[in-house]
Design a protein around this motif. Sequence first.
Motif, mmCIF file in Angstrom:
data_model
loop_
_atom_site.group_PDB
_atom_site.id
_atom_site.type_symbol
_atom_site.label_atom_id
_atom_site.label_comp_id
_atom_site.label_asym_id
_atom_site.label_seq_id
_atom_site.Cartn_x
_atom_site.Cartn_y
_atom_site.Cartn_z
ATOM 1 N N GLU A 1 0.832 -1.202 0.000
ATOM 2 C CA GLU A 1 0.000 0.000 0.000
ATOM 3 C C GLU A 1 0.867 1.252 0.000
ATOM 4 O O GLU A 1 0.613 2.198 -0.750
ATOM 5 N N ARG A 2 1.908 1.256 0.839
ATOM 6 C CA ARG A 2 2.820 2.395 0.861
ATOM 7 C C ARG A 2 3.557 2.509 -0.477
ATOM 8 O O ARG A 2 3.783 3.611 -0.982
ATOM 9 N N GLN A 3 3.923 1.369 -1.036
ATOM 10 C CA GLN A 3 4.616 1.393 -2.319
ATOM 11 C C GLN A 3 3.729 2.001 -3.406
ATOM 12 O O GLN A 3 4.187 2.837 -4.203
ATOM 13 N N GLU A 4 2.469 1.612 -3.437
ATOM 14 C CA GLU A 4 1.543 2.126 -4.450
ATOM 15 C C GLU A 4 1.312 3.626 -4.296
ATOM 16 O O GLU A 4 1.075 4.338 -5.277
ATOM 17 N N LYS A 5 1.397 4.107 -3.065
ATOM 18 C CA LYS A 5 1.212 5.537 -2.809
ATOM 19 C C LYS A 5 2.497 6.332 -3.038
ATOM 20 O O LYS A 5 2.490 7.561 -2.929
ATOM 21 N N GLY A 6 3.584 5.628 -3.327
ATOM 22 C CA GLY A 6 4.861 6.296 -3.506
ATOM 23 C C GLY A 6 5.498 6.722 -2.196
ATOM 24 O O GLY A 6 6.359 7.599 -2.183
ATOM 25 N N GLU A 7 5.077 6.084 -1.108
ATOM 26 C CA GLU A 7 5.613 6.415 0.214
ATOM 27 C C GLU A 7 6.738 5.448 0.567
ATOM 28 O O GLU A 7 6.698 4.269 0.192
ATOM 29 N N PRO A 8 7.735 5.921 1.304
ATOM 30 C CA PRO A 8 8.835 5.028 1.681
ATOM 31 C C PRO A 8 8.377 3.961 2.674
ATOM 32 O O PRO A 8 7.430 4.172 3.436
ATOM 33 N N GLN A 9 9.048 2.835 2.639
ATOM 34 C CA GLN A 9 8.796 1.793 3.629
ATOM 35 C C GLN A 9 9.224 2.279 5.006
ATOM 36 O O GLN A 9 10.192 3.029 5.131
ATOM 37 N N THR A 10 8.528 1.865 6.042
ATOM 38 C CA THR A 10 8.864 2.301 7.399
ATOM 39 C C THR A 10 10.139 1.624 7.878
ATOM 40 O O THR A 10 10.486 0.527 7.411
ATOM 41 N N ASP A 11 10.838 2.264 8.800
ATOM 42 C CA ASP A 11 12.032 1.651 9.394
ATOM 43 C C ASP A 11 11.700 0.292 10.008
ATOM 44 O O ASP A 11 12.487 -0.651 9.913
ATOM 45 N N LYS A 12 10.526 0.198 10.632
ATOM 46 C CA LYS A 12 10.129 -1.053 11.280
ATOM 47 C C LYS A 12 10.049 -2.189 10.274
ATOM 48 O O LYS A 12 10.568 -3.288 10.500
ATOM 49 N N ALA A 13 9.402 -1.933 9.134
ATOM 50 C CA ALA A 13 9.259 -2.967 8.109
ATOM 51 C C ALA A 13 10.603 -3.324 7.492
ATOM 52 O O ALA A 13 10.909 -4.502 7.270
ATOM 53 N N VAL A 14 11.402 -2.312 7.213
ATOM 54 C CA VAL A 14 12.705 -2.555 6.585
ATOM 55 C C VAL A 14 13.608 -3.339 7.525
ATOM 56 O O VAL A 14 14.300 -4.273 7.113
ATOM 57 N N LEU A 15 13.597 -2.966 8.798
ATOM 58 C CA LEU A 15 14.455 -3.654 9.762
ATOM 59 C C LEU A 15 14.010 -5.109 9.942
ATOM 60 O O LEU A 15 14.846 -6.010 10.085
ATOM 61 N N ALA A 16 12.702 -5.355 9.923
ATOM 62 C CA ALA A 16 12.201 -6.727 10.012
ATOM 63 C C ALA A 16 12.685 -7.547 8.822
ATOM 64 O O ALA A 16 13.106 -8.709 8.967
ATOM 65 N N PHE A 17 12.632 -6.942 7.629
ATOM 66 C CA PHE A 17 13.146 -7.609 6.429
ATOM 67 C C PHE A 17 14.627 -7.926 6.571
ATOM 68 O O PHE A 17 15.072 -9.048 6.291
ATOM 69 N N LEU A 18 15.399 -6.940 7.006
ATOM 70 C CA LEU A 18 16.848 -7.114 7.088
ATOM 71 C C LEU A 18 17.237 -8.150 8.133
ATOM 72 O O LEU A 18 18.173 -8.937 7.925
ATOM 73 N N LYS A 19 16.538 -8.181 9.263
ATOM 74 C CA LYS A 19 16.878 -9.162 10.305
ATOM 75 C C LYS A 19 16.555 -10.576 9.840
ATOM 76 O O LYS A 19 17.327 -11.514 10.085
ATOM 77 N N ASP A 20 15.426 -10.724 9.157
ATOM 78 C CA ASP A 20 15.094 -12.040 8.596
ATOM 79 C C ASP A 20 16.110 -12.429 7.526
ATOM 80 O O ASP A 20 16.575 -13.580 7.481
ATOM 81 N N ALA A 21 16.463 -11.467 6.676
ATOM 82 C CA ALA A 21 17.452 -11.737 5.627
ATOM 83 C C ALA A 21 18.795 -12.119 6.240
ATOM 84 O O ALA A 21 19.477 -13.032 5.742
ATOM 85 N N HIS A 22 19.185 -11.434 7.306
ATOM 86 C CA HIS A 22 20.476 -11.725 7.939
ATOM 87 C C HIS A 22 20.508 -13.157 8.466
ATOM 88 O O HIS A 22 21.521 -13.856 8.331
ATOM 89 N N GLU A 23 19.407 -13.612 9.059
ATOM 90 C CA GLU A 23 19.347 -14.994 9.549
ATOM 91 C C GLU A 23 19.499 -15.985 8.402
ATOM 92 O O GLU A 23 20.207 -16.992 8.530
ATOM 93 N N ARG A 24 18.863 -15.693 7.276
ATOM 94 C CA ARG A 24 18.961 -16.571 6.114
ATOM 95 C C ARG A 24 20.382 -16.566 5.542
ATOM 96 O O ARG A 24 20.912 -17.608 5.146
ATOM 97 N N CYS A 25 20.986 -15.388 5.525
ATOM 98 C CA CYS A 25 22.363 -15.276 5.028
ATOM 99 C C CYS A 25 23.336 -16.017 5.937
ATOM 100 O O CYS A 25 24.275 -16.680 5.465
ATOM 101 N N GLU A 26 23.125 -15.908 7.238
ATOM 102 C CA GLU A 26 23.973 -16.636 8.184
ATOM 103 C C GLU A 26 23.848 -18.143 7.989
ATOM 104 O O GLU A 26 24.833 -18.875 8.090
ATOM 105 N N LYS A 27 22.628 -18.601 7.710
ATOM 106 C CA LYS A 27 22.421 -20.029 7.464
ATOM 107 C C LYS A 27 23.269 -20.485 6.279
ATOM 108 O O LYS A 27 23.935 -21.536 6.334
ATOM 109 N N PHE A 28 23.271 -19.688 5.212
ATOM 110 C CA PHE A 28 24.099 -20.055 4.064
ATOM 111 C C PHE A 28 25.572 -19.953 4.421
ATOM 112 O O PHE A 28 26.378 -20.797 4.003
ATOM 113 N N GLY A 29 25.949 -18.933 5.181
ATOM 114 C CA GLY A 29 27.342 -18.806 5.600
ATOM 115 C C GLY A 29 27.812 -20.028 6.374
ATOM 116 O O GLY A 29 28.953 -20.491 6.193
#
Length: 309
Positions: A272-300
């Motif tokens: 919804e924010r993307q469609e409105k041209g609004e930036p993603q919130t820090d909360k959402a971005v940080l949740a993405f990055l923390k999940d991504a970091h766990e996945r990256c660590e698994k591959f590491g």
Amino acid sequence: MKIAAATDYIGSTGCPERPLRLLAEAGFTHLHWCHQWCTDFLYSQHEINAYKKMLKNFGLTLLDIHGSQGQEKCWYSELEYQRKAGVELVINRIEMMTELEAEEGGALMMHFPVFHAWDKDNAEVLAATRRKLDIFKRTLDDLLPVLDMHGRKIALENMWGDNWDAMDEILAEYPAQYIGICYDSGHANSKSVGGKPFDMGYCQMDRLEKQKDRLEALHLHDNNGDGDQHQPPFYGNVDWERLAKIIATSKSYTRPVSFEMTISNTPFLDKERQEKGEPQTDKAVLAFLKDAHERCEKFGRMVEAAEAK
């Protein structure tokens, strides 16, 4: 565990301070600079000085830079003035690596020109491809003294549908001191882009395994084979187990594993924010990055386990 991520996970232009801060908060220690990766943007000393302070403030280490092939300043353009301008654009990124104190062994990652059409039954296509490749070699020759001066390498990135014939030719002609491979797992796994399928008939990971001792940089991300989705590991069907073994047994790649991911094709994107041209919130971005970091660590850990065998 040291894990690197690209800076353009929520956008590739504009001030990088916010994405750098959130990367650090999520636990990433290294980064590959991916801002302005496909523009004619030339970084000034003022910008580089500011970015150097940001890296220090956030405790981040530069691993690699994704150089730009440019738009009009294109390093393999058939127009000579554009080619020379493209060489200057590449040199700007090499100098930036030195200024930002990139880790030893850091490479300038560059998109390899599109040499997919090695149609040996079509003389016209083959002649055009050969002409492009000869121009590209002239550019590499121009850059060798600059690479020497800065002690850097260029890592050529495999592209969608790439059969690696041209890659193999370049690697045979130019020594490992100057030229290596940036392996993009998403490009290698994509069987189609924009609904257009590739009749590949070969496996890019097979080609990587034969050239694994020329591996200098990584663009790791996942997809389901249908397009370049830039997902974190274990979303799609990249053969991560085999890739871990190849990286682990590469004599040339001994640095942190590095990922090129975006929030776009994950559940963390606020559409919804993307469609409105609004930036993603820090909360959402940080949740993405923390999940991504766990996945990256698994591959590491998979790479470390393969190294231990």
